[in-house]
Design a protein around this motif. Structure first.
Motif, mmCIF file in Angstrom:
data_model
loop_
_atom_site.group_PDB
_atom_site.id
_atom_site.type_symbol
_atom_site.label_atom_id
_atom_site.label_comp_id
_atom_site.label_asym_id
_atom_site.label_seq_id
_atom_site.Cartn_x
_atom_site.Cartn_y
_atom_site.Cartn_z
ATOM 1 N N ILE A 31 35.481 11.629 -74.334
ATOM 2 C CA ILE A 31 35.426 12.933 -74.974
ATOM 3 C C ILE A 31 35.505 12.713 -76.483
ATOM 4 N N ALA A 32 34.953 13.654 -77.231
ATOM 5 C CA ALA A 32 34.888 13.534 -78.685
ATOM 6 C C ALA A 32 36.144 14.141 -79.304
ATOM 7 N N VAL A 33 37.199 13.348 -79.427
ATOM 8 C CA VAL A 33 38.448 13.767 -80.060
ATOM 9 C C VAL A 33 39.009 12.568 -80.819
ATOM 10 N N ILE A 34 40.081 12.809 -81.558
ATOM 11 C CA ILE A 34 40.807 11.726 -82.226
ATOM 12 C C ILE A 34 41.812 11.159 -81.232
ATOM 13 N N HIS A 35 41.759 9.860 -81.015
ATOM 14 C CA HIS A 35 42.637 9.205 -80.043
ATOM 15 C C HIS A 35 43.701 8.411 -80.799
ATOM 16 N N GLU A 36 44.946 8.708 -80.494
ATOM 17 C CA GLU A 36 46.069 7.936 -81.020
ATOM 18 C C GLU A 36 46.952 7.560 -79.849
ATOM 19 N N VAL A 37 47.031 6.268 -79.578
ATOM 20 C CA VAL A 37 47.776 5.752 -78.428
ATOM 21 C C VAL A 37 48.655 4.604 -78.902
ATOM 22 N N GLN A 38 49.859 4.565 -78.368
ATOM 23 C CA GLN A 38 50.752 3.450 -78.669
ATOM 24 C C GLN A 38 50.672 2.434 -77.546
ATOM 25 N N ALA A 39 50.342 1.204 -77.922
ATOM 26 C CA ALA A 39 50.306 0.107 -76.965
ATOM 27 C C ALA A 39 51.566 -0.723 -77.135
ATOM 28 N N THR A 40 52.201 -1.041 -76.040
ATOM 29 C CA THR A 40 53.486 -1.737 -76.075
ATOM 30 C C THR A 40 53.347 -3.094 -75.418
ATOM 31 N N CYS A 41 53.855 -4.110 -76.088
ATOM 32 C CA CYS A 41 53.874 -5.468 -75.551
ATOM 33 C C CYS A 41 55.293 -5.770 -75.078
ATOM 34 N N ASP A 59 30.005 5.056 -75.677
ATOM 35 C CA ASP A 59 29.757 3.749 -76.256
ATOM 36 C C ASP A 59 31.056 2.945 -76.269
ATOM 37 N N THR A 60 31.000 1.742 -76.775
ATOM 38 C CA THR A 60 32.158 0.849 -76.810
ATOM 39 C C THR A 60 32.220 0.163 -78.162
ATOM 40 N N VAL A 61 33.419 0.146 -78.752
ATOM 41 C CA VAL A 61 33.667 -0.665 -79.948
ATOM 42 C C VAL A 61 34.866 -1.545 -79.677
ATOM 43 N N GLU A 62 34.986 -2.595 -80.493
ATOM 44 C CA GLU A 62 36.061 -3.558 -80.315
ATOM 45 C C GLU A 62 36.760 -3.810 -81.642
ATOM 46 N N ALA A 63 38.013 -4.207 -81.543
ATOM 47 C CA ALA A 63 38.790 -4.629 -82.705
ATOM 48 C C ALA A 63 39.747 -5.711 -82.248
ATOM 49 N N GLY A 64 40.249 -6.479 -83.190
ATOM 50 C CA GLY A 64 41.139 -7.569 -82.838
ATOM 51 C C GLY A 64 42.333 -7.660 -83.770
ATOM 52 N N PHE A 65 43.405 -8.200 -83.253
ATOM 53 C CA PHE A 65 44.583 -8.489 -84.073
ATOM 54 C C PHE A 65 45.266 -9.709 -83.469
ATOM 55 N N CYS A 66 46.253 -10.230 -84.194
ATOM 56 C CA CYS A 66 46.949 -11.431 -83.764
ATOM 57 C C CYS A 66 48.357 -11.084 -83.284
ATOM 58 N N LEU A 67 48.725 -11.639 -82.168
ATOM 59 C CA LEU A 67 50.089 -11.533 -81.621
ATOM 60 C C LEU A 67 50.772 -12.865 -81.879
ATOM 61 N N ASN A 68 51.835 -12.861 -82.698
ATOM 62 C CA ASN A 68 52.492 -14.090 -83.147
ATOM 63 C C ASN A 68 53.811 -14.283 -82.401
ATOM 64 N N ASN A 69 54.030 -15.513 -81.970
ATOM 65 C CA ASN A 69 55.319 -15.880 -81.379
ATOM 66 C C ASN A 69 56.157 -16.522 -82.476
ATOM 67 N N VAL A 70 57.038 -15.719 -83.081
ATOM 68 C CA VAL A 70 57.898 -16.215 -84.152
ATOM 69 C C VAL A 70 59.256 -16.617 -83.614
ATOM 70 N N GLY A 71 59.408 -16.578 -82.286
ATOM 71 C CA GLY A 71 60.654 -16.997 -81.678
ATOM 72 C C GLY A 71 60.691 -18.493 -81.456
ATOM 73 N N LEU A 120 70.857 -18.698 -82.188
ATOM 74 C CA LEU A 120 70.518 -19.254 -80.878
ATOM 75 C C LEU A 120 69.005 -19.124 -80.654
ATOM 76 N N PRO A 121 68.394 -19.973 -79.796
ATOM 77 C CA PRO A 121 66.964 -19.808 -79.445
ATOM 78 C C PRO A 121 66.728 -18.435 -78.821
ATOM 79 N N CYS A 122 65.581 -17.761 -79.190
ATOM 80 C CA CYS A 122 65.307 -16.401 -78.719
ATOM 81 C C CYS A 122 63.808 -16.182 -78.579
ATOM 82 N N HIS A 123 63.453 -15.090 -77.837
ATOM 83 C CA HIS A 123 62.064 -14.623 -77.719
ATOM 84 C C HIS A 123 61.804 -13.596 -78.813
ATOM 85 N N LYS A 124 60.679 -13.780 -79.482
ATOM 86 C CA LYS A 124 60.304 -12.778 -80.462
ATOM 87 C C LYS A 124 58.796 -12.834 -80.697
ATOM 88 N N LEU A 125 58.126 -11.723 -80.400
ATOM 89 C CA LEU A 125 56.692 -11.577 -80.637
ATOM 90 C C LEU A 125 56.483 -10.503 -81.688
#
Length: 1015
Positions: free
Chosen positions: A236-246, A185-197, A165-170
């Motif tokens: 602050i000067a530490v290692i940052h590990e964060v989970q981002a949820t879409c 300071d500030t740094v940037e990074a990029g990635f692609c969010l794909n709609n495979v649904g 059946l048709p569905c949502h999927k990212l």
């Protein structure tokens, strides 16, 4: 916090994939395409939630294939987008990849929803493909699955059949590694969010600080990929590990997550001085001293500092100046306020010194702050401002005497001993005076000398004396005495000499110049007057022990120039005055001459005077009568005439007249040479023009060098500045001070005329009132045109005797052991523009307990000074001190009493305590040891008190007994040290027995005080 679904979002419906990043760095388990990162120093396209995002269509889905026993076949057949009641066909392709004929057969699907042709054997030659159609016929809306089985000699295999059946999927990468970043300071990074649904899908990101994701929300069409930017700005000067949820799908119940990983480090910035010079201080500390040396006012000097980034991250920085200084008075500036230094790179920053006040020591502070603000470097900039050093060969030119109609000429050189350019001008109208100086204005480069030609050409037989001011931009004026006597066949005045000027100035201070020579001679004969040791006249002293006769004071040049008697104020009352001293005829287009302006000349002396006005041929202004006599204490009416020689002209002159005691017109009348008095020169400035009212005056072209501030002065003293006006045009330029200018300033000269290329030096003075800044505005009108006004604004104030004390005027000492000392720094700043002297006053009873270094000194304008308070308690108690700092103006004579002083009080709090040391273990056992062997133990000393203790250890050996000269068999690593409060110190003890015996030692200690007393 999880964002809520919203229709106000970014819509991604079409477009092509365009990447503006440079380095792909994310760590993912699958494909890394479309994922990139960039630092803050990489130029890239900025994304915002309202921008149309750069996206790409998803590549057409490929059927995954496999090879089974030489047969290439799809792993699965899928049906999407089907409708109820309609048949949909898909083809299954089998290809023989071997070099022999393949034989197989197949079984149809088990369910009735998938069917194919009647099963029959299949023979595939090498390289040949066989297509088997499969039909799907749904009866209800749900997902269907089945299998199609194939049989070969080697075995069986299957192909899955699936209808979805048709569905949502990212889909997004599971992990993203961002570049290392500096705190702040500030740094940037990029990635692609794909709609495979199969459906358009709204999405919303949920993330935590210090990460930001753009776009945070949006709508993604099927088959498209949206580029997502991740920004990392750590605090602050530490290692940052964060989970981002879409979150996406119906009710945002579906999710796709990505793990964000980044490392934050503190940026380091090493500051040093490039090309060090004398006076610089570039030690390994948080404060540097950049010394510019001496720089001329109006010039600029440049020094450079080197900023080096030894860290592995970018080092953003900013450079801040002190904010409480008036911007107009800032003598230092920096070439940049902020910047970024890449890892391992360096940058040179220029610091400029452009002094604006003469003979001043300028101090300012720059704070160089890297990102995060964890540490900063304080750069102190110091410089001295200097001006021209113009001097004359002689300060008196004596033309002796000449006959009427003749002229005399002498040379004189003017020299600039400084390195900077000097602009000078003699305040005399050479065309309308009996004296002339050529050139009467000019510029001298550093270490330059110019020859001047002085000419004397009198128009009447009279004594001529004129004291001419030589105005120098950014320097006090110089004064040149011009003296000469003119004889005719019938009139032969006394020949004036420089000695007569010396007599005259002494008599001026003694109030004798208002009496003519004949009266002074009579008083000398009657012994009402007498001579002093220098031959000058004086009143007989009433008492031999009384004060000495006054001498002519040493008058500052600026004061002499402004208080010369031509205005309402004068140092000495003027013997002769003329009113008005300035006349403006305005427009006189003709053909009739304007009405003469009445003048009045007053004789304030006790003798009859003769007055002669100088008139040159061709001058459009003149005074009538030209010569006359004025009785004592009387006045004479005159008329000033103006006749323009032609139309459309500008005219401005300074007319001069010489007044002399009539008795001096014949040298036979003089019996005593000390009674000879020079003539007095009075001047009248006149101006006018011959433009018609309908004709516009030519546009002035000029340059005006005008300061913004008056120099700093204490209360009750005048402040002076100089201005420079240059005629840049090819025509004459007139100027005049308008009546609506501020009345609390004095500008001289107030009017005049400049030839093309000539310059005019102004001197301006004011008496500042109050410690708040006051604005003075005056207007210069050029070429008699009200539309050609130049507004000049300056500010002044009385410089307060003021200090800014550190903290809340309180100093706290740490608890201190009785007999020892502790110190505490204390900083204060001079916010005024004057150097100040200070002295700390400590009461006699506290001088053994409290001390300060330094106790007195000099603090320059805008300088911060850190001194050290020393606390030495004498007993176990709490101490509270109140001390005063006395502040007054610097630079006074040692015997002079300050006119004003300022007091500040601060509180100092200290605590005197007693304490003791203890050992962690009372006994240390070295056990059995071999003779001449070595063994060490640690002695731990404990300080449980609240103050630092300074100690000395003593060792005593009890057994075995031996000669006194033998050293003990136990050695201490150190015998003296200190133990901070609530801490410990370790002393290493080493035993080295020399013979077979049982050894025992006792270790004791004593506490040390700063007075050298052991307790």
């Amino acid at each position: 916090m999880r964002p809520e679904d919203s229709r106000d979002c970014t819509v991604i419906s079409s477009g092509s994939y365009q990447s503006s990043s440079t380095v792909a760095v994310p760590t993912i388990s699958g494909s890394s395409k479309g994922t990139s990162a960039r630092s803050s120093n990489v130029s890239a396209q900025t994304l915002s939630p309202t921008d149309t995002q750069v996206c790409s269509p998803k590549k057409q889905e490929r059927v995954k294939k496999r090879v089974v026993w030489g047969i290439e076949v799809a792993e699965e057949l899928q049906w999407k987008g089907w409708e109820l009641g309609k048949e949909t066909s898909r083809s299954l392709v089998l290809r023989n990849l071997t070099l022999k004929i393949q034989r197989m057969k197949y079984r149809p699907p088990k369910t009735k929803f998938f069917f194919t042709v009647i099963p029959q054997p299949i023979f595939l030659s090498p390289g040949i493909a066989f297509t088997l159609p499969i039909v799907f016929r749904p009866l209800e809306e749900k997902e269907y699955t089945d299998q199609l089985w194939f049989e070969k000699e080697e075995g069986v295999f299957s192909v899955d059949l699936r209808a979805t059946l048709p569905c949502h999927k990212l889909v997004c990468p599971p992990r993203l590694m961002l570049p290392m970043c500096a705190v702040g300071d500030t740094v940037e990074a990029g990635f692609c969010l794909n709609n495979v649904g199969d459906l358009p899908t709204f999405f919303a990101w949920e993330f935590a600080s210090p990460f930001q994701i753009l776009p945070a929300t949006g709508l993604l069409e099927p088959g498209l990929a949206c580029r997502v930017k991740v920004t990392f700005q750590p605090h602050i000067a530490v290692i940052h590990e964060v989970q981002a949820t879409c979150w996406y799908g119906e009710g945002s119940r579906q999710k796709s997550s990505i793990q964000l990983h980044a490392v934050a480090k503190c940026a380091q910035l090493l500051v040093s001085i490039r090309h060090k010079q004398a006076g610089d201080q570039d030690t390994e500390s948080s404060q540097k001293l950049l010394h510019f040396g001496s720089v001329a006012v109006g010039c600029s000097a440049e020094r450079q500092i080197k900023l080096c980034n030894p860290s592995a991250v970018n080092a953003p920085f900013k450079i801040e100046m002190a904010t409480d200084m008036l911007v107009k008075d800032q003598a230092f500036s920096c070439s940049m306020a902020q910047g970024i230094i890449p890892p391992g790179q360096k940058k040179y920053v220029s610091v400029f010194f452009h002094p604006k006040t003469l003979d001043n020591r300028a101090v300012d502070y720059f704070s160089i702050i890297p990102s995060g603000g964890a540490s900063q470097t304080l750069l102190q900039a110091v410089g001295f401002s200097t001006g021209p050093a113009v001097s004359l060969q002689h300060y008196c030119v004596n033309f002796s005497w000449v006959n009427l109609g003749e002229r005399s000429e002498q040379t004189l050189w003017i020299e600039n001993q400084a390195d900077c350019t000097a602009h000078f001008q003699f305040a005399i109208d050479c065309k309308e005076s009996v004296f002339s100086i050529r050139p009467h204005f000019g510029s001298l480069v550093g270490k330059d000398r110019m020859t001047l030609r002085c000419t004397f050409q009198p128009t009447h037989p009279i004594i001529c004396f004129r004291r001419v001011a030589c105005l120098v931009h950014h320097q006090d004026p110089l004064f040149l005495d011009l003296i000469g006597t003119c004889h005719s066949d019938s009139t032969k005045p006394v020949i004036l000499t420089p000695q007569h000027l010396t007599f005259y100035r002494t008599h001026l201070a003694r109030g004798l110049t208002l009496y003519p020579p004949d009266i002074l001679t009579a008083m000398l004969k009657e012994r009402t007057l007498q001579r002093d040791s220098n031959g000058t006249l004086m009143l007989p002293p009433e008492d031999l022990q009384g004060p000495k006769a006054p001498q002519h004071p040493n008058i500052p040049p600026m004061m002499e120039y402004f208080f010369d008697g031509t205005r309402d104020t004068a140092i000495f009352p003027p013997p002769v005055s003329v009113e008005p001293a300035e006349v403006d005829f305005g427009g006189c287009p003709g053909p009739e001459a304007p009405a003469p302006v009445p003048l009045c000349l007053r004789n304030h002396t006790k003798g009859k005077i003769t007055v002669a006005w100088t008139r040159r041929s061709g001058c459009p202004f003149w005074v009538t009568p030209e010569t006359f006599c004025v009785p004592p204490l009387k006045s004479m009416a005159m008329h000033l005439h103006f006749q323009p020689p032609g139309p459309h002209g500008l005219y401005a002159v300074e007319l001069e007249a010489f007044a002399v005691y009539q008795v001096l017109q014949s040298y036979h009348n003089i019996e005593e040479d000390c009674t000879v008095c020079p003539s007095w020169c009075v001047t009248v400035r006149a101006r006018g023009h011959s433009y018609s009212a309908a004709l516009e005056h030519h546009v002035p072209q000029y340059f005006l060098d005008a300061p913004k501030l008056f120099p700093a002065v204490p209360a009750g003293k005048p402040s002076y500045r100089s201005l420079l006006l240059v005629n840049k045009g090819s025509m004459l330029l007139t100027f005049s001070l308008t009546p609506n200018s501020s009345s609390d300033i004095t500008l001289r000269p107030t009017s005049g005329l400049l030839a093309p290329g000539a310059h005019q030096i102004f001197l301006i003075s004011t008496y500042p009132k109050g410690t708040s800044w006051k604005q003075h505005i005056f207007y210069l009108e050029f070429n008699f045109g009200s539309q050609y006004l130049k507004e000049v604004s300056m500010q002044s104030r009385e410089e307060p005797l003021q200090l800014k004390l550190d903290t809340s005027k309180c100093v706290f000492f740490k608890p201190t052991w009785v007999g020892c000392s502790s110190d505490s720094p204390f900083t204060f700043r001079n916010p005024s523009r004057l150097p100040l002297e200070f002295e700390w006053r400590i009461s006699q009873q506290h001088q053994q307990t409290l001390a300060v270094q330094p106790s007195k000194g000099l603090i320059q304008p805008n300088e911060s000074l850190t001194l050290t308070w020393i606390f030495s308690p004498l007993e176990e108690t709490k101490y509270l001190f109140r001390v005063w700092i006395l502040v007054w103006e610097a630079g006074l004579h040692p015997d002079a009493k300050p006119s004003a002083t300022m007091y500040y009080m601060i509180r100092l709090v200290g605590l005197g305590i007693t304490s003791s040391l203890s050992a962690e273990t009372k006994e240390l056992d070295f056990g059995n040891m071999l003779v001449d062997s070595r063994q060490s133990r640690s002695l731990v000393l404990l300080n449980d008190g609240n103050c630092t203790l300074y100690y000395r250890l003593y060792l005593e050996q009890h057994s075995p007994e031996g000669p006194n000269q033998d050293p003990p068999a136990l050695q201490l690593e150190c015998c003296e040290g200190s133990v901070p409060p609530h801490s410990q110190d370790t002393v290493i003890l080493t035993a080295c027995p020399k013979r077979r015996a049982q050894y025992s030692w006792t270790i004791s200690y004593s506490l040390l005080s700063h007075r050298g007393v052991h307790t």
